[in-house]
Design an enzyme around this catalytic site. Structure first.
Site, PDB file in Angstrom:
ATOM      1  N   GLU A 443       0.822  -1.219   0.000  1.00 50.67           N
ATOM      2  CA  GLU A 443       0.000   0.000   0.000  1.00 50.67           C
ATOM      3  C   GLU A 443       0.853   1.265   0.000  1.00 50.67           C
ATOM      4  OE1 GLU A 443      -2.777  -0.619  -0.787  1.00 50.67           O
ATOM      5  OE2 GLU A 443      -3.204  -2.603  -0.018  1.00 50.67           O
ATOM      6  N   GLY A 444       1.971   1.210  -0.698  1.00 54.05           N
ATOM      7  CA  GLY A 444       2.928   2.314  -0.720  1.00 54.05           C
ATOM      8  C   GLY A 444       3.946   2.096   0.377  1.00 54.05           C
TER       9      GLY A 444
END
Length: 582
Positions: A443-444
């Site tokens: 998610e990053g």
């Protein structure tokens, strides 16, 4: 040894510290949300997480997912637990009533998923994307797509997945090569396309938990611009309307360090049927709506897994006897060789209290963020909506990066309490360490979160938004209290640091990227201090349960702020430092 949520702890933070019901009742859609209703839901959520999901954690890790001829079988009990989950209405908690949801505050959903991740991270990976995918389709999907897919997505009957990453395109999604070809047949549904390409690292892109899987796929249309601006988003179901199987294939699942009960899939799309979600070339904007929702939940993963590791270590420290504690006196003559409980050893108390400091302070920040997410959408006052959106934009990357880092490092510290026993599977804490590690990546990655904070959010407005946020927190502190006075001084120093970084960035474009990690960690410590100031000023916080981690914050955690600020300054030219101010 199963994780057990503690609703009383959450109730103190939600009802006493944050005064959540009073805040929620200022929002038009939450006028009837009161403390008794919220407490009832939290109690039921605790029961489900602790009694249904947690007992599957160790066995799910040991058995793992199995792949055979393109089909994935989840560990025993996972499918039954998921069926009970969605049929009880848990995925629809915060979805809109018109979509079959319950319209309850996002805060309850955040607490629910924190507990579920703590109870069984691998199992919760499957429903963890539901709300983000629901919001993405609700905001960007066509009326036809919403009519077909929104209700079963909101209810959790059908599960979503994100198909972003390719072998050559990890964090740099601009390198995505999957193609989408428009269908021009007269009988085609509007926006219908054929999707061709491969994706990797797609969590739960194949499983036996739901009858259908809704793949959200980034792909490139013919003639699209190179890079991220040429990407579009498509909904590609496993099963098409009518029930026929789409041309979507799971080629293998990964053998991973942790999360063995969650299938990480390599997918192949052979001219699979899909439909455009949102505008052409705006795929990343639509996908980031889903990813931003997921990032707050990932922060909750860090807190939940740290809490699970802490529970095990805390229980063990109150049972295990080992050596004499420093300064302890024999209980009686001839008892000089008596071993003391681990909890009586200062080194063990330090480890446990530091983790509680991060868990409880992080919860205050995450729950406030959840409240402000609802306010950003629903508050009747435009200025309040803007202020809420500013908080969510700035604080979410801090929560994701700092608390997933502490989730992993703190779980490792909790393993240390067990000594050699922690390194073997029998006690279960080593699974938390393995499972927690990935949250720093997906998610990053945490490095991307730091860049997002400093380069994309602080520098563009010359730090104005962050300064406004810190001023609002500064105003809440009581200068008559020594701890609050210390925090006010630290916030002033951080303001100076921000100005120095902004000045230095004008001469060296690479510098913000070099200092971003330490800058984010410094801000995380400031926010953690503010959260504990809120706790400390709340009636009932004088109990040892809250005073011990507060003391750890003051003596062990908050002093690291000076180190982080110093690390940022050591990477800047002396000309950029405002020597007159420190």
């Amino acid at each position: 040894m199963h994780y057990q949520p503690r609703p009383d702890d959450i109730a103190f933070l939600v009802f006493d510290v944050l005064q959540a019901p009073a805040f929620l009742q200022t929002l038009p859609g939450q006028a009837e949300t009161d403390a008794p209703l919220m407490a009832q839901i939290l109690d039921a959520a605790a029961q489900f997480a602790g009694k249904v999901v947690a007992p599957l954690n160790a066995s799910g890790d040991a058995v793992g997912c199995r792949w055979a001829q393109g089909e994935v079988t989840t560990p025993p009990g996972f499918a039954d637990a998921y069926r009970a989950f969605w049929q009880a209405g848990w995925p629809a908690l915060a979805a809109a009533p018109e979509d079959g949801g319950q319209g309850l505050p996002r805060l309850l959903e955040i607490v629910l998923y924190e507990w579920l991740h703590a109870a069984n991270h691998a199992w919760t990976m499957a429903p963890g994307l539901i709300h983000g995918a629901y919001e993405c389709l609700k905001q960007h999907g066509s009326a036809a797509l919403q009519a077909q897919y929104l209700a079963p997505l909101a209810s959790g009957e059908w599960l979503p997945t994100m198909c972003l990453t390719e072998a050559q395109a990890g964090s740099d999604l601009g390198l995505v090569q999957t193609l989408a070809q428009p269908v021009d047949d007269a009988g085609a549904i509007p926006d219908e396309h054929r999707i061709r390409g491969s994706k990797i690292f797609a969590s739960n892109a194949e499983h036996d938990l739901s009858d259908n899987i809704l793949h959200l796929v980034l792909a490139r249309l013919p003639g699209a611009a190179p890079g991220p601006k040429g990407l579009s988003l498509f909904l590609v179901p496993k099963r098409l309307p009518g029930g026929t199987r789409n041309a979507v294939h799971c080629e293998r699942i990964e053998e991973k360090m942790g999360l063995h009960g969650s299938a990480t899939c390599q997918m192949r799309f052979d001219d699979a049927t899909g439909w455009l979600v949102g505008e052409r070339g705006a795929g990343l904007a639509a996908m980031f709506l889903m990813m931003n929702a997921a990032r707050l939940m990932v922060a909750g993963q860090g807190m939940g897994l740290l809490d699970a590791a802490w529970q095990k270590a805390h229980a063990y420290a109150h049972e295990r006897r080992q050596m004499r504690a420093p300064g302890a006196r024999p209980a009686s003559r001839g008892d000089s060789d008596r071993a003391d409980l681990l909890i009586e050893h200062p080194a063990m108390r330090r480890i446990l209290d530091v983790q509680r400091c991060w868990i409880d302070g992080g919860r205050v920040l995450a729950y406030r963020t959840a409240l402000l997410l609802d306010a950003a959408h629903e508050h009747p006052d435009a200025a309040q909506r803007a202020q809420a959106q500013r908080w969510c934009s700035l604080v979410t990357p801090v929560l994701k990066a700092a608390w997933t880092r502490q989730g992993f490092e703190g779980a490792s510290d909790c393993l240390q309490v067990f000594g050699g026993h922690g390194y073997v599977r029998e006690w279960g804490v080593e699974q938390h360490v393995r499972d927690a590690r990935v949250a720093m990546i997906y998610e990053g990655s945490n490095e991307i979160q730091a860049i997002d904070l400093l380069v994309r959010k602080v520098l563009p407005d010359q730090g104005l938004g962050l300064a406004q946020l810190l001023r609002s927190l500064h105003a809440e502190l009581d200068p008559k209290l020594a701890f609050d006075a210390q925090l006010r001084a630290a916030m002033a120093e951080f303001d100076v640091l921000t100005a120095e970084v902004i000045d230095a960035a004008q001469a060296d474009a690479q510098l913000p990227y070099a200092v971003a990690d330490d800058y984010l960690q410094a801000l995380a410590l400031l926010l953690l201090g503010w959260a504990w100031s809120r706790i400390a000023r709340t009636p009932g916080a004088d109990a040892a349960r809250w005073q011990q981690p507060l003391q750890a914050l003051r003596t062990r955690v908050l002093p690291q702020l000076d180190l982080r600020i110093d690390l940022v300054r050591r990477q800047m030219p002396k000309a950029a430092l405002r020597q007159s101010e420190h």
